[in-house]
Design a protein around this motif. Structure first.
Motif, PDB file in Angstrom:
ATOM      1  N   TRP A  11      68.731 -92.070  56.765  1.00 31.27           N
ATOM      2  CA  TRP A  11      67.349 -92.225  57.222  1.00 31.27           C
ATOM      3  C   TRP A  11      66.806 -93.525  56.655  1.00 31.27           C
ATOM      4  N   SER A 391      60.396 -88.955  67.694  1.00 30.54           N
ATOM      5  CA  SER A 391      60.890 -87.584  67.835  1.00 30.54           C
ATOM      6  C   SER A 391      61.582 -87.395  69.184  1.00 30.54           C
ATOM      7  N   TRP A 449      54.923 -89.129  58.584  1.00 33.97           N
ATOM      8  CA  TRP A 449      55.772 -88.212  59.362  1.00 33.97           C
ATOM      9  C   TRP A 449      57.249 -88.480  59.086  1.00 33.97           C
ATOM     10  N   THR A 453      60.171 -86.064  57.543  1.00 31.46           N
ATOM     11  CA  THR A 453      61.374 -85.833  58.344  1.00 31.46           C
ATOM     12  C   THR A 453      62.636 -86.190  57.551  1.00 31.46           C
ATOM     13  N   PHE A 459      63.334 -82.107  61.708  1.00 25.54           N
ATOM     14  CA  PHE A 459      61.936 -81.762  62.004  1.00 25.54           C
ATOM     15  C   PHE A 459      61.880 -80.555  62.932  1.00 25.54           C
TER      16      PHE A 459
END
Length: 462
Positions: A11, A391, A449, A453, A459
């Motif tokens: 990430w 997302s 966010w 995540t 998520f």
């Protein structure tokens, strides 16, 4: 629905030297093509903002790395500046640059963030461009030397190397469509630049293998799936030609060690083949990578040409296809790009089914929006549109992984609002808002966010 990603998923986000370093620009590094062009034609750049006006990573690197940690990055990709490390491209190594990059690499590791390092992200030293840039094989050899120096200096700690970022872009921008220096419009020269870039990549891979350095080496390609307007054979052929020119011209050499035969035939038919040397095919065969970075922003939709080409016009890719605007497509109106989330899945499935399912990761995916101050609520930019964008793509990425695609991570473009070539600061992409005048950094809603995540390795969505 819960979207959980594999263990040890990467990430993070991506940036580049030229777009972020700023400070120390002229004192501790050589001139790049961007400095040269901006000094001569500032009007070509949005609001006449040049590469000296950035988020000043050269000064704020410690603060920024703390922000990366706050955003729960476990990895971060940026680039080294060839012009900073070796100001004239071929001479002495600049000790100030070595100190700076050592500090950045060490601090990233100290904070638990794995550095992913790109060797070339569009910033050609002007001294190298003056002798022809990628048209000149001497520059190919100079780049290979630069790569080897980087491996020797930093290869004990950097375990993920990338030779080039989006190598097709300097070809398109500098030699076809006039949005990068040297602003040439000439397909044959473009083909030479592309070919020599593949040779430079392969020579860097050779140097990496010969040095037995730890870690792995790859390349970052911006892959734009080519979708035909219809199932009509002529539309299909147009899409195939676009795919050959803009995707497979780099994808096949770095994954298969050779060019697609039909691309070679196509260029031969139009008398656009670059000059080759006998040993080149052996060099290219040795340039196969360990890890592919995939930058995905938008699809390419094409159709068969509606009109006959004027044979007196210079040859261009558009001789072979026309762009197609699909009715009802979802758009990012600020950037003029289509938003098509399934494209990320289609790329991964193509790699799985046709290229042996290579180790890969999404190295860039992002949404640039103009005038984000409109969305400030209680002192923070509420960029729900960016959360929806991320997302939406992550869902299709998750689907690809669940179907066996070998994708190891997701990096967003970008960490902090940064200078973006001729667009300067027109569109903002960051998880972190930058006030260019004060250099104040403020995390956007999307940054919060993303931190959650990354922490949860996934998520939930209703």
């Amino acid at each position: 629905m819960k979207y959980v990603f594999p263990e040890n998923f990467w990430w993070g986000s991506a940036s580049s030297a030229l777009q972020s370093e700023g400070e120390g620009y002229y004192t501790s590094r050589g001139e790049t093509t961007w400095d040269h062009w901006f000094a001569r034609q500032p009007h070509r750049f949005h609001q006449e903002i040049g590469p000296q006006d950035t988020s000043q990573f050269y000064r704020y690197w410690q603060e920024d790395i703390q922000l990366l940690k706050q955003l729960n990055h476990n990895s971060f990709r940026t680039s080294l500046s060839w012009a900073r490390l070796i100001p004239d491209g071929i001479g002495e190594v600049n000790p100030e640059a070595v100190t700076f990059y050592n500090q950045v690499i060490n601090e990233l590791i100290e904070q638990g963030i794995t550095p992913f390092i790109t060797l070339f992200h569009f910033d050609m030293p002007m001294a190298m461009q003056e002798i022809g840039g990628w048209e000149n094989r001497e520059v190919v050899d100079a780049y290979a030397r630069y790569a080897k120096i980087c491996f020797e200096l930093f290869g004990d700690r950097v375990l993920h190397w990338f030779t080039f970022n989006e190598p097709i872009v300097p070809v398109e921008g500098g030699y076809l469509y006039d949005f990068h220096y040297p602003n040439v419009v000439d397909f044959r020269r473009a083909a030479t630049v592309a070919y020599h870039t593949v040779l430079a990549h392969a020579k860097a891979v050779q140097a990496f293998r010969a040095g037995h350095y730890a870690g792995e080496i790859g390349i970052v390609l911006n892959l734009t799936p080519s979708y035909p307007r219809s199932q009509n054979p002529e539309d299909q052929k147009a899409a195939h030609h676009a795919d050959l020119l803009f995707n497979r011209s780099f994808l096949d050499p770095v994954l298969r060690g050779k060019y697609p035969a039909d691309l070679v035939e196509l260029l031969k038919d139009y008398d656009q083949l670059p000059k080759c040397q006998e040993e080149d095919s052996g060099t290219i065969a040795e340039g196969k990578i360990d890890l592919l970075g995939i930058n995905y922003y938008q699809p390419r939709r094409v159709k068969y040409r509606d009109s006959i080409v004027n044979p007196l016009m210079p040859f261009m890719p558009e001789w072979l296809f026309d762009n197609y605007e699909m009715p009802g497509r979802k758009m990012n109106p600020y950037r003029g790009w289509e938003i098509y989330e399934p494209g990320i899945y289609d790329i991964l499935v193509n790699l799985r089914d046709n290229y042996g399912n290579p180790r890969c990761f999404i190295s860039e995916n992002g949404m640039g929006v103009e005038n984000e101050q409109r969305f400030i609520e209680n002192g923070q930019i509420n960029d729900q549109y960016r959360i929806d964008f991320i997302s939406g793509h992550l869902k299709w990425l998750h689907k690809g992984i669940s179907e066996g695609c070998n994708c190891l991570g997701y990096h967003m473009w970008t960490f902090i609002d940064n200078w973006s070539w001729c667009n300067a600061y027109k569109n903002r992409y960051g998880f972190v808002q930058l006030d260019l005048a004060t250099q104040k950094r403020t995390i956007k809603k999307s940054g919060e966010w993303f931190a959650i995540t990354a922490f949860n390795n996934g998520f939930n969505e209703e």
